[in-house]
Design an enzyme around this catalytic site. Structure first.
Site, mmCIF file in Angstrom:
data_model
loop_
_atom_site.group_PDB
_atom_site.id
_atom_site.type_symbol
_atom_site.label_atom_id
_atom_site.label_comp_id
_atom_site.label_asym_id
_atom_site.label_seq_id
_atom_site.Cartn_x
_atom_site.Cartn_y
_atom_site.Cartn_z
ATOM 1 N N ARG A 68 0.826 -1.211 0.000
ATOM 2 C CA ARG A 68 0.000 0.000 0.000
ATOM 3 C C ARG A 68 0.859 1.259 0.000
ATOM 4 O O ARG A 68 0.540 2.240 -0.674
ATOM 5 C CB ARG A 68 -0.954 -0.017 1.202
ATOM 6 N N HIS A 121 4.674 23.762 -6.186
ATOM 7 C CA HIS A 121 5.103 22.892 -7.285
ATOM 8 C C HIS A 121 6.057 21.801 -6.790
ATOM 9 O O HIS A 121 7.048 22.084 -6.108
ATOM 10 C CB HIS A 121 5.782 23.704 -8.379
ATOM 11 N N LYS A 170 -4.847 15.190 5.514
ATOM 12 C CA LYS A 170 -5.993 14.590 6.200
ATOM 13 C C LYS A 170 -6.996 15.633 6.681
ATOM 14 O O LYS A 170 -7.828 15.342 7.556
ATOM 15 C CB LYS A 170 -5.500 13.770 7.397
#
Length: 299
Positions: A68, A121, A170
């Protein structure tokens, strides 16, 4: 209600004051384990992470966690700068340095690294990634079933920020958690873009109805490793399990509800939006799945 409980509540452990933390190949005392204010993770939440649990000198499902982590890094075009084997070796090195045997939690974080200027960026991150491995002695201590409140913050579409991505960004989930606490609950129950029940701000969500285990389709939630283990355990043990769309109406009338996550494994839910779920305590299916999961982990 003021006695908030977190799904990540742990016993106090004085040993955590003396831990060492792996930062870009060096083990540093807690007070010296620092990253730059120019770091992409600090500045923009530009990074990915994993949480791992140590039981009986073994990191549970570490291969799936590495899958993952590296898939997430590829998805955001982040070169970790280490192989899977090197990452696992670094985890083991940190474990050994902290003399950890069991009941430990690892937060493995990778950001795009230090930026040359304080702007967005990604090409401004030119020094390579920042890799941090933070471990604590951590035994879950959740004194009662969790209380949830449904919040207006949604688990979004993959073309905005894919909710399957374990990213440092988050804020959506943090705002959901804040809204739930303001409503007197412990954590947030989040819906998907179609109004179906999806997940909480921190964990995957399941209900039990008439002997069947239900969870969301998985389209808008974190692809939880513990979530998948519970689904697999149901299938292997003749427990009907469904990944499906279901509503708050279905949820309120559930016999049981529980959360899954690497830290707490299976955490019972007692109240949702002020409504008691089942008896308000851990139900028999949740208890059974806890036992099956424990056998899987320690077997």
């Amino acid at each position: 209600m003021s006695d908030h409980v977190s799904t990540h509540a742990a016993e106090e452990d004085a040993r955590n004051e003396a831990i060492v933390i792996w930062v870009n190949g060096k083990l540093k005392p807690k007070a010296e384990a620092l990253v730059s204010v120019y770091d992409s993770g600090f500045m923009l939440g530009d990074g990915v992470w994993e949480g791992l649990r140590l039981y009986n000198n073994r990191w549970s499902f570490i291969d799936e966690h590495m899958d993952r982590l590296f898939e997430a890094a590829k998805a955001i075009d982040l070169d970790i700068g280490m192989t899977r084997d090197q990452m696992i070796s670094a985890v083991l090195e940190t474990q050994k340095a902290n003399a950890m045997i069991t009941d430990a939690h690892c937060r493995l974080m990778v950001t795009r690294g230090i930026k040359t200027r304080p702007f967005q960026h990604p090409k401004l991150s030119q020094q390579g990634p920042t890799v941090v491995i933070l471990m604590e002695h951590s035994r879950p201590s959740i004194p009662r079933p969790i209380r949830l409140a449904t919040v207006p913050h949604l688990r979004g579409l993959p073309m905005t920020q894919d909710p399957k991505l374990n990213s440092h960004s988050k804020l959506n989930c943090i705002l959901a958690c804040i809204a739930a606490e303001k409503a007197g609950a412990d954590e947030a129950l989040m819906l998907d873009v179609h109004g179906f029940v999806n997940t909480t701000n921190a964990c995957n969500f399941f209900i039990v109805k008439k002997g069947q285990v239900w969870t969301s389709t998985g389209d808008y939630c974190m692809n939880g490793i513990t979530r998948q283990k519970v689904i697999d355990l149901c299938r292997a043990n003749g427990i009907p399990v469904f990944e499906r769309n279901f509503s708050l109406v279905d949820t309120y009338s559930a016999d049981e509800a529980f959360l899954t996550g690497t830290f707490g494994a299976q955490t019972p839910v007692g109240i949702i939006d002020g409504r008691q779920i089942g008896t308000g305590q851990m139900g028999p299916m949740t208890d059974r799945l806890r036992g099956l999961y424990k056998d899987l982990v320690f077997g």
